[in-house]
Design a protein around this motif. Structure first.
Motif, mmCIF file in Angstrom:
data_model
loop_
_atom_site.group_PDB
_atom_site.id
_atom_site.type_symbol
_atom_site.label_atom_id
_atom_site.label_comp_id
_atom_site.label_asym_id
_atom_site.label_seq_id
_atom_site.Cartn_x
_atom_site.Cartn_y
_atom_site.Cartn_z
ATOM 1 N N LEU A 272 -82.498 69.867 -26.915
ATOM 2 C CA LEU A 272 -81.719 70.750 -27.773
ATOM 3 C C LEU A 272 -80.645 69.941 -28.483
ATOM 4 O O LEU A 272 -79.968 69.118 -27.858
ATOM 5 C CB LEU A 272 -81.064 71.852 -26.923
ATOM 6 N N ILE A 273 -80.476 70.170 -29.781
ATOM 7 C CA ILE A 273 -79.397 69.549 -30.541
ATOM 8 C C ILE A 273 -78.257 70.555 -30.650
ATOM 9 O O ILE A 273 -78.443 71.686 -31.121
ATOM 10 C CB ILE A 273 -79.852 69.131 -31.949
ATOM 11 N N VAL A 274 -77.065 70.142 -30.205
ATOM 12 C CA VAL A 274 -75.868 70.974 -30.287
ATOM 13 C C VAL A 274 -74.943 70.320 -31.301
ATOM 14 O O VAL A 274 -74.530 69.170 -31.113
ATOM 15 C CB VAL A 274 -75.183 71.111 -28.922
ATOM 16 N N ASN A 275 -74.618 71.045 -32.369
ATOM 17 C CA ASN A 275 -73.830 70.492 -33.459
ATOM 18 C C ASN A 275 -72.350 70.822 -33.311
ATOM 19 O O ASN A 275 -71.951 71.634 -32.463
ATOM 20 C CB ASN A 275 -74.355 71.031 -34.795
ATOM 21 N N ALA A 276 -71.537 70.173 -34.145
ATOM 22 C CA ALA A 276 -70.092 70.401 -34.136
ATOM 23 C C ALA A 276 -69.791 71.884 -34.293
ATOM 24 O O ALA A 276 -70.409 72.574 -35.117
ATOM 25 C CB ALA A 276 -69.428 69.608 -35.256
ATOM 26 N N GLY A 277 -68.853 72.368 -33.489
ATOM 27 C CA GLY A 277 -68.490 73.775 -33.537
ATOM 28 C C GLY A 277 -69.353 74.664 -32.671
ATOM 29 O O GLY A 277 -69.173 75.886 -32.667
ATOM 30 N N GLN A 278 -70.274 74.069 -31.912
ATOM 31 C CA GLN A 278 -71.150 74.845 -31.039
ATOM 32 C C GLN A 278 -70.911 74.472 -29.581
ATOM 33 O O GLN A 278 -70.511 73.356 -29.263
ATOM 34 C CB GLN A 278 -72.627 74.603 -31.381
ATOM 35 N N ARG A 279 -71.203 75.418 -28.712
ATOM 36 C CA ARG A 279 -71.141 75.186 -27.276
ATOM 37 C C ARG A 279 -72.337 75.851 -26.614
ATOM 38 O O ARG A 279 -72.926 76.799 -27.154
ATOM 39 C CB ARG A 279 -69.844 75.742 -26.671
ATOM 40 N N THR A 280 -72.684 75.363 -25.446
ATOM 41 C CA THR A 280 -73.754 75.963 -24.670
ATOM 42 C C THR A 280 -73.560 75.596 -23.212
ATOM 43 O O THR A 280 -72.710 74.768 -22.867
ATOM 44 C CB THR A 280 -75.139 75.497 -25.156
ATOM 45 N N ASP A 281 -74.332 76.211 -22.351
ATOM 46 C CA ASP A 281 -74.383 75.805 -20.946
ATOM 47 C C ASP A 281 -75.847 75.759 -20.548
ATOM 48 O O ASP A 281 -76.696 76.412 -21.162
ATOM 49 C CB ASP A 281 -73.583 76.759 -20.059
ATOM 50 N N PHE A 282 -76.144 74.975 -19.530
ATOM 51 C CA PHE A 282 -77.540 74.836 -19.142
ATOM 52 C C PHE A 282 -77.649 74.519 -17.663
ATOM 53 O O PHE A 282 -76.744 73.918 -17.060
ATOM 54 C CB PHE A 282 -78.246 73.757 -19.972
ATOM 55 N N SER A 283 -78.760 74.937 -17.091
ATOM 56 C CA SER A 283 -79.127 74.577 -15.728
ATOM 57 C C SER A 283 -80.159 73.464 -15.823
ATOM 58 O O SER A 283 -80.469 72.966 -16.913
ATOM 59 C CB SER A 283 -79.716 75.787 -15.002
ATOM 60 N N ALA A 284 -80.726 73.075 -14.709
ATOM 61 C CA ALA A 284 -81.760 72.045 -14.722
ATOM 62 C C ALA A 284 -83.084 72.583 -15.242
ATOM 63 O O ALA A 284 -84.009 71.802 -15.494
ATOM 64 C CB ALA A 284 -81.944 71.461 -13.316
ATOM 65 N N GLN A 285 -83.172 73.916 -15.438
ATOM 66 C CA GLN A 285 -84.431 74.522 -15.864
ATOM 67 C C GLN A 285 -84.399 75.112 -17.269
ATOM 68 O O GLN A 285 -85.435 75.255 -17.914
ATOM 69 C CB GLN A 285 -84.844 75.648 -14.892
ATOM 70 N N ALA A 286 -83.204 75.485 -17.782
ATOM 71 C CA ALA A 286 -83.166 76.202 -19.050
ATOM 72 C C ALA A 286 -81.816 76.053 -19.733
ATOM 73 O O ALA A 286 -80.789 75.830 -19.085
ATOM 74 C CB ALA A 286 -83.478 77.690 -18.826
ATOM 75 N N PHE A 287 -81.838 76.198 -21.075
ATOM 76 C CA PHE A 287 -80.617 76.208 -21.865
ATOM 77 C C PHE A 287 -80.089 77.629 -22.008
ATOM 78 O O PHE A 287 -80.870 78.588 -22.081
ATOM 79 C CB PHE A 287 -80.882 75.646 -23.271
ATOM 80 N N GLY A 288 -78.774 77.749 -22.090
ATOM 81 C CA GLY A 288 -78.181 79.012 -22.449
ATOM 82 C C GLY A 288 -78.117 79.165 -23.956
ATOM 83 O O GLY A 288 -78.635 78.334 -24.715
ATOM 84 N N ARG A 289 -77.471 80.214 -24.431
ATOM 85 C CA ARG A 289 -77.362 80.461 -25.856
ATOM 86 C C ARG A 289 -76.357 79.511 -26.494
ATOM 87 O O ARG A 289 -75.429 79.029 -25.842
ATOM 88 C CB ARG A 289 -76.919 81.910 -26.098
#
Length: 325
Positions: free
Chosen positions: A221-238
């Motif tokens: 997943l590419i997370v760009n400036a101004g974005q945040r997310t959280d993730f586990s070892a199995q899946a990305f959050g929004r």
């Protein structure tokens, strides 16, 4: 009433025994005979073993037993003040969150790390390539620079990273790893926090490429400036917009904008040895403002002065409860 540690109940009487042993072990004249008695008590039953694990957890969280609870100050072997102190200590053991059962009991994660901070401490450092890292409270990292990569392993806690161009011609990638995945910085400034079983990432400048462990079979997943997310070892959050106050801690401030009091205190507790709780009746009280994390007592005073709450301290301030005014 029995208490729980994970799925196992602990008898309050055994918790009081653990409290007494914790106090006795704090004595400077604790002798080998008493140590043998303690060891026999500790291994005499699984329940006592679990109770002692809670006592160790409490001692680690407080950074040692408060002086006001030391046996030498309580006229051993018995008096009303000592009984009151034992009761308080046993009560604290009873209400320790069960989820803390795996919480750094011996803190080996921190003490074997290359760089670390204690509770309430922040640390700024410049790496060999010119990149800058700020470690937040209770954080531990390893740094591995070799011919192929610039790697930061975040063992626990939170960091703010400002990457610099590589000093070597081959432009080694700048990586941050946690137990949940690996992030590659694409010329950027970002924060990473490992919290329980998830990693929280906020990108302030540039972009980050995030990869989960290979066995997850999830595309990067590419997370760009101004974005945040959280993730586990199995899946990305929004992907969500970055909160403007996400890095305020690096300036010594804790920002709140219409935040629940219970959530605010949980965050404040990261910067303070001991425990901070609130009465369920005011848990949903909304808090706003800028609060200093380098002086958590001042922050508590600000809450009392601004909102209809009172703060009550126990155990020389190690245990603080906020209640309705």
């Amino acid at each position: 009433m029995s208490t729980r540690h994970g799925d196992a109940q602990i008898d309050p009487r055994i918790l009081e025994e653990a409290a007494e042993w914790l106090m006795r072990l704090s004595e400077s004249d604790f002798n080998e005979t008493e140590r043998a008695e303690w060891e026999c008590w500790r291994v005499s039953s699984p329940e006592r073993h679990r109770a002692w694990a809670r006592a160790q957890l409490l001692q680690s969280k407080l950074g040692g037993l408060p002086p006001s609870l030391a046996m030498s100050a309580l006229d051993r072997p018995s008096n009303p003040e000592r009984r009151t102190a034992l009761a308080k200590l046993a009560t604290i053991l009873a209400v320790l969150p069960a989820g803390w059962g795996s919480w750094k009991l011996m803190e080996s994660q921190q003490w074997t790390a290359d760089y670390r901070t204690a509770v309430g401490q922040r640390r700024e450092m410049t790496l060999a390539d010119g990149s800058r890292i700020t470690l937040n409270t209770d954080t531990a990292i390893d740094v591995l620079f070799d011919a192929n990569q610039r790697l930061i392993n975040l063992r626990e806690g939170e960091i703010l990273v400002q990457t610099a161009p590589d000093v070597l011609p081959q432009a080694r990638p700048f990586l941050v790893s946690t137990r949940q995945g690996r992030m590659q910085a694409l010329g950027t400034r970002f924060t990473v926090r490992e919290w329980q079983t998830r990693t929280h990432l906020a990108v302030l400048d540039g972009a980050i490429r995030v990869e989960l462990p290979r066995d997850s079979h999830v595309a990067p997943l590419i997370v760009n400036a101004g974005q945040r997310t959280d993730f586990s070892a199995q899946a990305f959050g929004r992907l969500n917009p970055v909160d403007s106050a996400v890095s305020a801690w690096s300036q010594g401030m804790l920002m709140a904008d219409n935040v629940r009091l219970a959530d605010f205190l949980a965050e404040l507790a990261r910067y303070r040895k001991g425990f901070v709780r609130c009465d369920p009746g005011i848990a949903d009280l909304r808090i706003s403002g800028a609060f200093p994390i380098s002086d958590t007592q001042r922050t508590l005073n600000m809450l009392v002065q601004t909102y209809p709450v009172i703060a009550t301290g126990h155990l020389s301030g190690y245990w603080v409860t906020l209640s309705p005014a």
